[in-house]
Design a protein around this motif. Structure first.
Motif, PDB file in Angstrom:
ATOM      1  N   GLY A 221     120.183  32.674  66.736  1.00  0.00           N
ATOM      2  CA  GLY A 221     118.410  32.920  67.056  1.00  0.00           C
ATOM      3  C   GLY A 221     118.116  32.428  68.316  1.00  0.00           C
ATOM      4  O   GLY A 221     117.837  32.137  69.362  1.00  0.00           O
ATOM      5  N   SER A 222     118.772  30.819  68.415  1.00  0.00           N
ATOM      6  CA  SER A 222     118.916  29.562  69.831  1.00  0.00           C
ATOM      7  C   SER A 222     119.000  30.558  71.116  1.00  0.00           C
ATOM      8  O   SER A 222     118.394  30.195  72.015  1.00  0.00           O
ATOM      9  N   MET A 223     120.686  30.846  70.785  1.00  0.00           N
ATOM     10  CA  MET A 223     120.808  31.713  72.057  1.00  0.00           C
ATOM     11  C   MET A 223     119.497  32.718  72.547  1.00  0.00           C
ATOM     12  O   MET A 223     119.255  32.766  73.682  1.00  0.00           O
ATOM     13  N   PHE A 224     119.553  34.127  71.290  1.00  0.00           N
ATOM     14  CA  PHE A 224     118.679  34.804  71.919  1.00  0.00           C
ATOM     15  C   PHE A 224     117.096  34.420  72.441  1.00  0.00           C
ATOM     16  O   PHE A 224     116.269  34.683  73.621  1.00  0.00           O
ATOM     17  N   PHE A 225     116.414  32.817  71.917  1.00  0.00           N
ATOM     18  CA  PHE A 225     115.547  32.198  72.530  1.00  0.00           C
ATOM     19  C   PHE A 225     115.173  31.916  74.273  1.00  0.00           C
ATOM     20  O   PHE A 225     114.423  32.312  74.795  1.00  0.00           O
ATOM     21  N   VAL A 226     116.991  31.432  73.955  1.00  0.00           N
ATOM     22  CA  VAL A 226     117.006  31.105  75.331  1.00  0.00           C
ATOM     23  C   VAL A 226     117.048  32.448  77.029  1.00  0.00           C
ATOM     24  O   VAL A 226     116.360  31.561  77.543  1.00  0.00           O
ATOM     25  N   ALA A 227     117.886  33.331  75.889  1.00  0.00           N
ATOM     26  CA  ALA A 227     117.957  34.124  77.235  1.00  0.00           C
ATOM     27  C   ALA A 227     116.524  35.206  77.531  1.00  0.00           C
ATOM     28  O   ALA A 227     116.327  35.538  78.137  1.00  0.00           O
ATOM     29  N   PHE A 228     115.268  35.279  76.230  1.00  0.00           N
ATOM     30  CA  PHE A 228     114.932  36.224  76.805  1.00  0.00           C
ATOM     31  C   PHE A 228     113.799  35.643  76.372  1.00  0.00           C
ATOM     32  O   PHE A 228     112.071  35.771  77.306  1.00  0.00           O
ATOM     33  N   VAL A 229     113.105  33.974  76.249  1.00  0.00           N
ATOM     34  CA  VAL A 229     112.262  33.086  76.414  1.00  0.00           C
ATOM     35  C   VAL A 229     112.346  32.176  77.385  1.00  0.00           C
ATOM     36  O   VAL A 229     111.156  32.137  78.049  1.00  0.00           O
ATOM     37  N   MET A 230     112.872  31.356  76.770  1.00  0.00           N
ATOM     38  CA  MET A 230     113.125  30.393  77.910  1.00  0.00           C
ATOM     39  C   MET A 230     113.600  30.541  79.507  1.00  0.00           C
ATOM     40  O   MET A 230     113.207  30.154  80.918  1.00  0.00           O
ATOM     41  N   ASN A 231     114.450  30.810  79.309  1.00  0.00           N
ATOM     42  CA  ASN A 231     115.356  31.988  80.204  1.00  0.00           C
ATOM     43  C   ASN A 231     113.718  32.495  82.329  1.00  0.00           C
ATOM     44  O   ASN A 231     114.393  32.706  82.683  1.00  0.00           O
ATOM     45  N   PRO A 232     113.271  33.104  81.244  1.00  0.00           N
ATOM     46  CA  PRO A 232     112.175  33.971  81.546  1.00  0.00           C
ATOM     47  C   PRO A 232     111.855  33.254  82.529  1.00  0.00           C
ATOM     48  O   PRO A 232     110.942  33.283  83.410  1.00  0.00           O
ATOM     49  N   ALA A 233     111.148  32.314  81.857  1.00  0.00           N
ATOM     50  CA  ALA A 233     109.949  31.169  81.577  1.00  0.00           C
ATOM     51  C   ALA A 233     111.206  30.120  83.560  1.00  0.00           C
ATOM     52  O   ALA A 233     110.387  30.487  84.270  1.00  0.00           O
ATOM     53  N   ILE A 234     111.452  30.006  83.662  1.00  0.00           N
ATOM     54  CA  ILE A 234     112.151  29.717  84.638  1.00  0.00           C
ATOM     55  C   ILE A 234     112.333  30.024  85.576  1.00  0.00           C
ATOM     56  O   ILE A 234     111.927  30.100  86.903  1.00  0.00           O
ATOM     57  N   VAL A 235     112.914  30.911  85.459  1.00  0.00           N
ATOM     58  CA  VAL A 235     112.866  32.611  86.921  1.00  0.00           C
ATOM     59  C   VAL A 235     111.631  32.693  87.151  1.00  0.00           C
ATOM     60  O   VAL A 235     111.131  32.451  88.472  1.00  0.00           O
ATOM     61  N   TYR A 236     110.136  32.605  86.080  1.00  0.00           N
ATOM     62  CA  TYR A 236     108.869  33.207  86.743  1.00  0.00           C
ATOM     63  C   TYR A 236     108.744  32.277  87.347  1.00  0.00           C
ATOM     64  O   TYR A 236     107.675  32.371  88.638  1.00  0.00           O
ATOM     65  N   TRP A 237     109.227  30.974  86.944  1.00  0.00           N
ATOM     66  CA  TRP A 237     108.179  29.665  87.334  1.00  0.00           C
ATOM     67  C   TRP A 237     108.795  29.650  89.190  1.00  0.00           C
ATOM     68  O   TRP A 237     108.517  29.405  89.781  1.00  0.00           O
TER      69      TRP A 237
END
Length: 408
Positions: A221-237
């Motif tokens: 769940g932590s890995m999926f959160f990073v892949a689909f929430v945190m990483n997209p947020a970084i890319v959007y930034w």
């Protein structure tokens, strides 16, 4: 005509579709006849071995060629990419700390034999990384020591910038030739995935993971959160537009293959092909992708953090907020050095456990738990690590292109 259609079906068309077919067929064969499925392990082994064999040579010639032919004064994006690698790994560790606090996990700690020797300290991990930089170049290529390969390739490329054009053209031709070989190897991915999936399910199945379902839910769940929430947020930034088409493309192509090969190094050729297809700068991705396979380890940071806190919860040890932050830092540093230690991220768990005074004997038992769930943990970890290499490289390159268009 029939043979021509069969060839086109097997070797041409969408690689993802063909891999998906190999995946489904592998699962079906493992369910119908586990004994027969186990015999196809050789297909998966050949595919992974071929990727691992070609990756060091590919990295070496591409980096030498890219640096040798690079225009003097050309802007490099490496600082931004390395910064994203470091921040992404730390934020992944912090995410898993929060997840472990919200959903406390305990694990059965039983004596288990382990023939691998974990490193004794962080300094030992970092020393190994430094020694790898100064490794013999032939030995570095033979053993797939990508830190050493990068060091020698960068040095040789810088020297060759003053060489004759004919010499530079030789390296360009070699890099093109190796790239074509890589393309041929990657075209065999559906057969490799079929062999890997059928053999893995036939050997272990998913029944062994039932007892660790809750641990896996927090970990994955932590890995999926990073892949689909945190990483997209970084890319959007970085790119200031919808990041999910790029995120999904990286996971679909890079992450899917990495999930089955379970090797960031073996997935380097796949990432190189994807970066080329995304029209990224070869001068950038030829360095950033092999570097990412060495230091961009969000998945490893999550594994180290979650399993360490599972041991902490099992032993009833209180964890303060400052200690949790320190654990995130230690897990990030350990994860970046994971590629330089035999056994990967699991063997670095004792270093994190030492923050809480957990003995080496108990820490080794935690490693044993990691090996039990490795069929999913290691696969998902590698998929996250490898797909993020391309994702962050693409984000920085696209951001640079956007800036250049504004200034034009």
């Amino acid at each position: 005509m029939n043979s021509s259609r069969l060839f086109s079906f097997l070797f041409q068309g969408s690689l993802v579709k063909r891999i998906s077919i190999g995946l489904v067929l592998g699962i079906l064969l493992a369910i119908i006849s586990p004994e027969l499925a186990a015999k196809f392990e050789v297909l998966g082994s050949i595919f992974v071995k071929a990727l691992r064999a070609v990756a060091p040579i590919l990295v070496f010639v591409l980096v030498v060629s890219a640096i040798a032919t690079r225009e003097v004064g050309a802007k490099s994006n490496m600082k931004s990419i390395v910064w994203l690698y470091i921040c992404g790994t730390f934020l992944a560790a912090l995410t898993s700390v929060i997840a472990s606090f919200m959903f406390p996990v305990t694990i059965p700690l039983q004596a288990a034999e382990n023939s691998l020797t974990p490193p004794g300290s962080i300094s030992e991990v970092l020393t190994t990384v430094v020694f790898n930089i100064f490794d013999n170049p032939i030995k570095a290529i033979a053993e797939a020591n990508f830190i050493g390969i990068l060091a020698w390739a960068i040095a040789l490329g810088l020297v060759l910038r003053h060489a004759a054009d004919s010499t530079k053209n030789v390296f360009n031709d070699i890099s093109e030739a190796v790239s074509k070989i890589v393309h041929l190897v990657i075209s065999l991915a559906p057969f490799g995935v079929f062999g890997l999936v059928s053999a893995t399910l036939a050997d272990k199945g998913l029944g062994a993971l039932v007892d660790y379902a809750y641990l896996l839910s927090v970990l994955l769940g932590s890995m999926f959160f990073v892949a689909f929430v945190m990483n997209p947020a970084i890319v959007y930034w970085k790119i200031r537009r919808n990041p999910y088409p790029l995120v999904w493309e990286c996971i679909r192509v890079s992450g899917l293959t990495a999930f089955f090969t379970r090797s960031s190094a073996a997935n380097i050729p796949v990432n190189m092909e994807l970066a080329k297809r995304l029209n990224l700068s070869e001068e950038t991705y030829s360095v950033s992708i092999p570097l990412g396979a060495t230091i961009n380890m969000a998945g490893a940071a999550i594994t180290i953090t979650v399993l360490t806190l599972a041991a902490v919860n099992t032993l009833g040890i209180e964890v303060s907020f400052p200690t949790a932050i320190l654990l995130s830092v230690v897990a990030s540093v350990c994860a970046c050095g994971a590629s330089g230690v035999a056994g990967g991220s699991l063997l670095l768990i004792p270093l994190a456990c030492s923050l809480f005074g957990i003995s080496a004997d108990v820490a080794v038992q935690v490693i044993a738990v990691g090996f039990v769930i490795g069929v999913l943990q290691d696969s998902t970890e590698t998929a996250l690590n490898s797909s993020t290499d391309v994702l962050f490289t693409a984000a920085v390159c696209l951001a640079e292109e956007k800036t250049a268009e504004k200034n034009a």
